[in-house]
Design a protein around this motif. Structure first.
Motif, PDB file in Angstrom:
ATOM      1  N   GLY A  61       0.822  -1.201   0.000  1.00 39.65           N
ATOM      2  CA  GLY A  61       0.000   0.000   0.000  1.00 39.65           C
ATOM      3  C   GLY A  61       0.854   1.247   0.000  1.00 39.65           C
ATOM      4  N   VAL A  67      -3.681  -0.850  -1.814  1.00 42.66           N
ATOM      5  CA  VAL A  67      -4.245   0.085  -0.839  1.00 42.66           C
ATOM      6  C   VAL A  67      -3.624   1.461  -1.056  1.00 42.66           C
ATOM      7  CG1 VAL A  67      -4.344   0.694   1.616  1.00 42.66           C
ATOM      8  CG2 VAL A  67      -4.726  -1.667   0.899  1.00 42.66           C
ATOM      9  N   ALA A  80      -5.107   2.703   6.469  1.00 44.75           N
ATOM     10  CA  ALA A  80      -4.567   1.752   5.490  1.00 44.75           C
ATOM     11  C   ALA A  80      -4.834   0.321   5.915  1.00 44.75           C
ATOM     12  CB  ALA A  80      -3.067   1.982   5.320  1.00 44.75           C
ATOM     13  N   LEU A 132      -8.527  -0.514   5.357  1.00 44.89           N
ATOM     14  CA  LEU A 132      -8.827  -0.762   3.942  1.00 44.89           C
ATOM     15  C   LEU A 132      -8.301  -2.125   3.499  1.00 44.89           C
ATOM     16  CD1 LEU A 132      -8.015   2.751   2.418  1.00 44.89           C
ATOM     17  CD2 LEU A 132     -10.280   1.720   2.713  1.00 44.89           C
ATOM     18  N   LEU A 133      -7.100  -2.457   3.943  1.00 47.42           N
ATOM     19  CA  LEU A 133      -6.532  -3.755   3.586  1.00 47.42           C
ATOM     20  C   LEU A 133      -7.405  -4.881   4.110  1.00 47.42           C
ATOM     21  CD1 LEU A 133      -4.311  -5.599   2.506  1.00 47.42           C
ATOM     22  CD2 LEU A 133      -3.055  -5.203   4.639  1.00 47.42           C
TER      23      LEU A 133
END
Length: 230
Positions: free
Chosen positions: A107, A132, A152, A155-156
């Motif tokens: 990401g 990401v 982050a 979202l992952l």
């Protein structure tokens, strides 16, 4: 074990902090504002809006939103012009990212605006390597607050739930940063850290308690990540 690697962008993937300094110095001079090296590097980790407001605040002035957006737009234009013919991304960094993408979730966690990140990644032929993206957002506190790295990870794990995979824990994330505020943000989020000395000294990164400090990310490979963090 490390399951995900989150990269800061400016100063890590693209070695361009001094290019941004040059661009902002030119833009702010038109507003009768002086930008010293010390001012710029003391502002690492800020998004563009916070950076411009801080520049005006040092002069005891307020900045209207319209003026701020115009200055940021001009800085972005200058930055694109400065890197057009000489993109400061080393082949070794590109190779490390592509190798890492075969073994880890990747990401980008940056206070840059998404449009600027995408522009550089397209030039470097790298966008497909990252799943990401966390970039500048009006509702997101800038580094050294941990919010961007926490986001982050959220979202992952949303993606992983959709794929029926186990969530990644914060200590299973490795963050690569070039500034003390970035290191502090990652540590506050419970993540492991590598500090790269593209922008500030090794002493400053160690003072921020980076787990590892390295001169050059291009020297790294997956075996090194596994050996040092797993």
């Amino acid at each position: 074990m490390i399951e995900a690697i989150f990269f800061d962008f400016n100063g890590v993937i693209i070695d361009d902090e001094r290019i941004h300094l040059k661009a902002y110095r030119e833009v702010l001079s038109g507003e009768d504002l002086t930008l010293t090296d010390e001012d710029y590097f003391a502002s690492l980790g800020m998004d563009d809006s916070a950076f411009v407001r801080a520049a005006y605040a040092r002069a005891g002035r307020d900045v209207p939103d319209e003026t701020m957006r115009a200055l940021i737009k001009r800085e972005h234009e200058l930055h694109r012009e400065f890197i057009k013919d000489d993109l400061p991304i080393s082949s070794g960094v590109v190779a490390f990212i592509k190798e890492a993408a075969r073994h880890y979730e990747l990401g980008i966690v940056s206070m840059a605006e998404r449009e600027e990140v995408d522009h550089v990644l397209d030039l470097a032929h790298l966008p497909a390597q990252f799943s990401v993206f966390v970039t500048a957002n009006a509702g997101l506190k800038h580094k050294p607050a941990p919010d961007c790295y926490q986001r982050a990870l959220e979202l992952l794990n949303q993606q992983r739930r959709g794929e029926r995979e186990l969530p990644v824990l914060s200590h299973e994330c490795l963050v690569i940063e070039d500034s003390p505020p970035g290191i502090e943000a990652a540590r506050a989020a419970g993540m492991r850290t590598i500090g790269v000395t593209n922008t500030v000294s090794a002493t400053e990164l160690r003072k921020a308690q980076a787990d590892i400090v390295t001169r050059n990310l291009a020297d790294w490979n997956i075996d090194a990540v596994h050996h040092l963090f797993d």
